[in-house]
Design an enzyme around this catalytic site. Structure first.
Site, PDB file in Angstrom:
ATOM      1  N   ARG A  32      22.141  -8.088 -52.035  1.00 52.87           N
ATOM      2  CA  ARG A  32      23.112  -8.367 -53.101  1.00 52.87           C
ATOM      3  C   ARG A  32      22.708  -7.694 -54.407  1.00 52.87           C
ATOM      4  O   ARG A  32      23.551  -7.144 -55.114  1.00 52.87           O
ATOM      5  CB  ARG A  32      23.272  -9.873 -53.316  1.00 52.87           C
ATOM      6  CG  ARG A  32      23.974 -10.570 -52.158  1.00 52.87           C
ATOM      7  CD  ARG A  32      24.037 -12.064 -52.367  1.00 52.87           C
ATOM      8  NE  ARG A  32      22.672 -12.581 -52.472  1.00 52.87           N
ATOM      9  CZ  ARG A  32      22.335 -13.701 -53.110  1.00 52.87           C
ATOM     10  NH1 ARG A  32      23.235 -14.425 -53.715  1.00 52.87           N
ATOM     11  NH2 ARG A  32      21.084 -14.100 -53.149  1.00 52.87           N
ATOM     12  N   ASN A  50      26.553 -14.021 -50.610  1.00 56.51           N
ATOM     13  CA  ASN A  50      26.218 -14.340 -49.227  1.00 56.51           C
ATOM     14  C   ASN A  50      27.272 -15.286 -48.673  1.00 56.51           C
ATOM     15  O   ASN A  50      27.763 -16.164 -49.387  1.00 56.51           O
ATOM     16  CB  ASN A  50      24.854 -15.031 -49.143  1.00 56.51           C
ATOM     17  CG  ASN A  50      23.704 -14.081 -49.355  1.00 56.51           C
ATOM     18  OD1 ASN A  50      23.830 -12.873 -49.208  1.00 56.51           O
ATOM     19  ND2 ASN A  50      22.551 -14.630 -49.699  1.00 56.51           N
TER      20      ASN A  50
END
Length: 103
Positions: A32, A50
């Site tokens: 990320r 996520n």
């Protein structure tokens, strides 16, 4: 922005929106934050998070060529972890993001 006006970037190009779901070993590997860094380098706005099934959701908006560079990066071997597959769609940008963030 008027009802029928399309979001445009600073150079007047029509802005596009990428919605991607990235599958593979992409959680717990810095994916990320690398995605956010890459998106920021490309001048894109959006978010990355996520998902409960182990995949990662990416939404990015900006000029078409820059958005496609992010998509190319997501599909490359330069990402952290191991990407098995990217499901993606492109559409007109909503213009609702300010900056890029990790959720």
């Amino acid at each position: 922005m008027g009802r029928h006006e399309r979001p445009r970037d600073d150079a007047g190009q029509e802005a596009v929106r990428l919605e991607a779901r990235v599958f593979g070993m992409v959680q717990g590997v810095g994916f990320r934050y690398w995605t956010m860094g890459t998106a920021e380098e490309l001048g894109l706005s959006g978010e990355v998070k996520n998902l409960d099934d182990g995949s990662v959701s990416v939404v990015a908006e900006g000029p078409g060529p820059q958005v496609r560079k992010l998509l190319d990066w997501l599909n490359s071997d330069r990402t952290p972890g191991r990407v098995e597959r990217v499901d993606d769609s492109l559409s007109q940008a909503s213009g609702s993001f300010r900056g890029f963030r990790v959720l």
